[in-house]
Each structure stands twice: as structure tokens, then as C-alpha cells.
Design a protein around this motif. Sequence first.
Motif, mmCIF file in Angstrom:
data_model
loop_
_atom_site.group_PDB
_atom_site.id
_atom_site.type_symbol
_atom_site.label_atom_id
_atom_site.label_comp_id
_atom_site.label_asym_id
_atom_site.label_seq_id
_atom_site.Cartn_x
_atom_site.Cartn_y
_atom_site.Cartn_z
ATOM 1 N N LEU A 29 -6.565 12.286 -3.946
ATOM 2 C CA LEU A 29 -5.582 13.333 -4.309
ATOM 3 C C LEU A 29 -4.893 13.187 -5.859
ATOM 4 O O LEU A 29 -4.188 13.932 -6.138
ATOM 5 C CB LEU A 29 -4.338 13.308 -3.576
ATOM 6 N N VAL A 30 -5.455 11.946 -6.387
ATOM 7 C CA VAL A 30 -5.100 11.841 -7.742
ATOM 8 C C VAL A 30 -6.372 12.216 -8.727
ATOM 9 O O VAL A 30 -7.384 11.617 -8.655
ATOM 10 C CB VAL A 30 -4.744 10.265 -7.665
ATOM 11 N N TYR A 89 -10.986 20.072 0.937
ATOM 12 C CA TYR A 89 -11.587 19.417 -0.125
ATOM 13 C C TYR A 89 -13.118 19.234 0.451
ATOM 14 O O TYR A 89 -13.273 18.607 1.767
ATOM 15 C CB TYR A 89 -10.927 18.306 -0.147
ATOM 16 N N PHE A 106 -8.273 8.159 1.429
ATOM 17 C CA PHE A 106 -7.690 9.275 1.576
ATOM 18 C C PHE A 106 -6.753 9.825 0.536
ATOM 19 O O PHE A 106 -6.928 11.025 -0.015
ATOM 20 C CB PHE A 106 -7.224 9.296 3.044
ATOM 21 N N VAL A 107 -5.938 8.950 0.205
ATOM 22 C CA VAL A 107 -4.898 9.287 -0.725
ATOM 23 C C VAL A 107 -5.542 9.294 -2.201
ATOM 24 O O VAL A 107 -4.916 10.159 -2.797
ATOM 25 C CB VAL A 107 -3.535 8.284 -0.607
ATOM 26 N N ILE A 152 -14.189 9.202 8.205
ATOM 27 C CA ILE A 152 -12.924 9.716 8.873
ATOM 28 C C ILE A 152 -11.967 10.396 7.780
ATOM 29 O O ILE A 152 -11.485 11.611 7.844
ATOM 30 C CB ILE A 152 -12.320 8.583 9.537
ATOM 31 N N ALA A 153 -11.948 9.835 6.688
ATOM 32 C CA ALA A 153 -11.121 10.230 5.636
ATOM 33 C C ALA A 153 -11.522 11.593 4.790
ATOM 34 O O ALA A 153 -10.770 12.497 4.848
ATOM 35 C CB ALA A 153 -11.013 9.156 4.632
ATOM 36 N N ALA A 170 -8.344 0.528 8.694
ATOM 37 C CA ALA A 170 -7.280 1.864 8.732
ATOM 38 C C ALA A 170 -6.544 1.888 7.047
ATOM 39 O O ALA A 170 -6.522 2.792 6.643
ATOM 40 C CB ALA A 170 -6.305 1.578 9.792
ATOM 41 N N LEU A 171 -6.045 0.659 6.785
ATOM 42 C CA LEU A 171 -5.406 0.626 5.599
ATOM 43 C C LEU A 171 -6.446 1.143 4.159
ATOM 44 O O LEU A 171 -5.849 2.125 3.478
ATOM 45 C CB LEU A 171 -5.089 -0.799 5.117
ATOM 46 N N PHE A 228 0.740 -1.234 -0.083
ATOM 47 C CA PHE A 228 0.098 -0.067 0.138
ATOM 48 C C PHE A 228 0.657 1.194 -0.102
ATOM 49 O O PHE A 228 0.624 2.279 -0.806
ATOM 50 C CB PHE A 228 -0.847 -0.119 1.130
ATOM 51 N N PHE A 255 -7.178 19.677 3.761
ATOM 52 C CA PHE A 255 -7.015 20.171 2.398
ATOM 53 C C PHE A 255 -8.052 21.229 1.837
ATOM 54 O O PHE A 255 -7.919 21.489 0.861
ATOM 55 C CB PHE A 255 -6.862 19.061 1.321
ATOM 56 N N LEU A 295 -2.544 10.660 7.056
ATOM 57 C CA LEU A 295 -2.521 8.999 7.391
ATOM 58 C C LEU A 295 -2.096 8.809 8.762
ATOM 59 O O LEU A 295 -2.727 7.882 9.433
ATOM 60 C CB LEU A 295 -1.329 8.734 6.448
ATOM 61 N N GLN A 319 -1.932 16.260 -6.610
ATOM 62 C CA GLN A 319 -2.558 17.591 -7.030
ATOM 63 C C GLN A 319 -3.957 17.680 -6.334
ATOM 64 O O GLN A 319 -4.511 16.963 -5.997
ATOM 65 C CB GLN A 319 -3.084 17.361 -8.756
ATOM 66 N N ILE A 357 -5.322 9.154 10.791
ATOM 67 C CA ILE A 357 -6.240 7.805 10.411
ATOM 68 C C ILE A 357 -5.757 6.771 11.267
ATOM 69 O O ILE A 357 -6.672 5.980 11.993
ATOM 70 C CB ILE A 357 -6.353 7.453 8.901
ATOM 71 N N LEU A 416 -9.893 9.721 -8.565
ATOM 72 C CA LEU A 416 -10.115 8.295 -8.096
ATOM 73 C C LEU A 416 -10.825 8.500 -6.569
ATOM 74 O O LEU A 416 -10.752 9.239 -5.975
ATOM 75 C CB LEU A 416 -8.829 7.736 -7.814
ATOM 76 N N ALA A 435 -9.051 2.860 4.674
ATOM 77 C CA ALA A 435 -9.436 4.489 4.783
ATOM 78 C C ALA A 435 -8.338 5.324 4.308
ATOM 79 O O ALA A 435 -8.398 6.503 3.780
ATOM 80 C CB ALA A 435 -9.589 4.656 6.419
ATOM 81 N N SER A 436 -6.959 4.810 4.773
ATOM 82 C CA SER A 436 -5.947 5.719 4.145
ATOM 83 C C SER A 436 -5.738 5.570 2.550
ATOM 84 O O SER A 436 -5.523 6.598 2.013
ATOM 85 C CB SER A 436 -4.458 5.033 4.717
ATOM 86 N N ALA A 437 -6.269 4.482 1.951
ATOM 87 C CA ALA A 437 -6.190 4.328 0.589
ATOM 88 C C ALA A 437 -7.037 5.193 -0.022
ATOM 89 O O ALA A 437 -6.981 5.947 -1.060
ATOM 90 C CB ALA A 437 -6.575 2.733 0.110
ATOM 91 N N LEU A 455 -10.927 14.363 7.519
ATOM 92 C CA LEU A 455 -9.518 14.580 7.400
ATOM 93 C C LEU A 455 -9.100 15.664 6.186
ATOM 94 O O LEU A 455 -8.487 16.766 6.026
ATOM 95 C CB LEU A 455 -8.574 13.635 7.546
#
Lengths: 199, 207
Positions: free
Chosen positions: B51-52, B94, B47-48, B83-84, B40-41, A8, B92, A183, A19, A186, B63, B43-45, B87
Motif C-alpha cells: 500500500l506504500v 489490486y 499486505f501493508v 493469502i496477502a 501471520a506477522l 510491527f 482493494f 489484517l 495510497q 490474515i 514496496l 504476511a501482514s507486513a 486479500l
Amino acid sequence: MQRLILAFFAIAIFFLPVQAHRVNIFAYVEGDQIHVECGFSRTQKVRQGKIEVYDSVSKKKILEGSTDNEGLFFFPVSQEMKDSKHDLVIRILAGEGHQNEWVLPSIEIDSATIFKPQVPKISTTTLSDTPEIPVSVNQESVTKSDVELIVNEALDVKLAPVKQMLAENLTSDPTFKDIVGGLGWILGLIGIAAYCKRK
Amino acid sequence: MHISEGVLSPVVLGVGAILSIVGTAIGLSKLDYERLVLVALLASAFFVASLVHIPIGPSSVHLLLNGLLGLFLGWAAFPAMLIALLLQAILFSYGGLTVLGVNTFNQAFPAVLCGLLFRHRLSSSSKLFCRVAAFLCGALSVVGAGILTALSLAFSHEGFIETAKIFLLAHIPVMLVEGIMTVFVVSFVAKIRPELLSLARGNTCNG
């Protein structure tokens, strides 16, 4: 599970640089025009986004238009805008629920130079070789408002790079620190949930 | 697919908040605390992934990975996405805090539905069938999120049909990418942690 977590983070790093996904707007006065810059990030500008300009007090729509392919929109400062002493609310509607606005203070609108100054010309005729031809100097009088207009124009030129830097700062993308911070939040919240459940 | 502050009417914001609270409560009640690392994994995915983004016309799309969360977490996708998104709003800007409920419901509910629909198909003996199910889960979750977002805007002031058309057209690349990514992730997980797929089939997350 460790391999999954490593996979991951390896994929997450691939997504950098990232972006932004909110629409940013920045407006300022330059000369007799108001410049509006809109973008999702430094590189991703809002093309053909709708711009609406409102009087902040009466909420009346003054004008509308759309950004060009560089995310820019310009409109002239009118005497009515200056006389009203009201701030202007400039709104960008970038579609799909993306919206933002910028409040341009009246004090900045007041600094706009609506009329181009008649720069006084100071000219001299050169001395001729024959002493019989007289030398004359023509000079027009310079008023206080002319000086103000000249100084404003010079300041606009000097401040343009500073305004550009401000606009870029406002459209800055999320940094690596921001992402790692998110992160961390979280994982921290999930950790607290696990701890509370164990108790 | 983040709707900004000040776009939606108070009624839509209120309804979205209530629906998200209900979904989050169900998600927390069905959450298996032994699998919090997975939550958690993912939710983090999520969250990230937001940004793409891909530029489309005057706007841009990003995405979601909501299909993936729905597939593996079921109803627990609600608290994970909440949660994501919270944050993202704080760090940000958003979306926003007032539209958090609407944004959460729009992205989580289609994910939960698609997860319920396709999760059990992962137990099929046919690899092709599993991959098609994973692809459809990822792609249709994006369609669902687009339709709900268009509905939210329509109930505020934009025409629904026109907005939905624009949304779905703009998100076609995202649907394809999301579908393919879901297939890859499911295939990857099937190789290294196949027991997580039994989790996805609802044996442990109670979703």
C-alpha cells in the motif's frame, strides 16, 4: 514476540494514509467532448498513460492518445459515434501491467451536443424621448432542438461537480477499515490453520 | 508489481497458476506450525507494504518486502504471499483473481531463492557481512520479481528487454529501500529475538 508484534503495528500505522496501487479510470460526456480521468489515487494521477478507445460491438479501435500531466484525456464525440448507438470501451494502459477500462454507454454518448446552438437573440430598442420614432422588437424563432441543446449545456454545467464527486469516489484509496479488515482476515486464517493442526 | 486482469495471455496465467500451486504445496509441507504467528506477522507486513507506493513516470512502484519473507519463512513465503495477494485482490482490486497465480509466483519465487542463498550468511561472525547479506537479499528479491514480471508481460505481448529495462530502472529506489529495510529488520530481530535468526537460518522452518 509481543514486542515484535507491537513494533510491527507501530510501523504499519506510520504507513497511513496509504495510497492505491491499481489504475482507475472514469469517463463522462460534457458538451461535445468525452472527458477521461485516470489515476492511481486522488493525488496520484496517470501521467502520459496510453488511452485506447474501442467500439464495444465491432471491437475496432476508434482512436488512441495519452493522458496529460493531470491524468486527463479529452476527445470529441463524432456523429459516427452517435449514429452507431454502440457503447465505447475506453482503456488506460499505465505501464508495467497496470490496465483498466471504462464502458461509456451509448445513451450517454447520445446526449452529447455536437453542434453549438445558435442561441436566438431577443433584442429590443429602447423607447426614445420623441414619440415620433417607432419602437421595434426583433425576435428569431426557437426550435425544439435548440431548446434541447440549451438545456443539455445547462445540465452539463450543473452536473459537472456531481461527476467530479463520482470520479473521486471511484479513485478512493484503501481506508483504515479496509486495512484492518485485511489484517484481521490474515490473522483469522492463520488461527484456523493453527486450530486445525492442533486437532 | 501487481499485474492487472486482462493483460496476460491464458497460457501465461495457466503456467503461473500451476507454478504457484506447486510452490504453495511445498511451502505448506515445510511449514512449521509452531511458528504460525511469525508467518501471520510477515504476511501482514507484506499486505501493508504494497500500500506504500512511489510515483515513477506514468506508473508507480510499491514496496514488496518479499526478500524479508523469503529470508525468514523460506518456502512458506508462498502461502503467506498467496493469502496477502488474494486479500488485496478481493478488498482493494489490486491485481486480480485470474492473475493471482502469476503475481504470487513472480514475487514469491525470487524471495525463496534469495532466502536460500543468503539465509546461512546471517550466521557469520562479521556484522558487516550479515548486513550486506540482508541488504542483498532484500534488493535482489525485488530484481527477481521485476524480471519475472517482465517475462510474464513479454510472453503476453510486450517486448521483454524493453519492459525489463523499464521495470528495473523504475524499481531501483524500491531495491535500495527494501535492502535497507531488510538490514534494519534483521538487526532489530537480532537484538530482541535472536532465536528468530536461527529460524531464518533454516533450523526450524525447514526451508
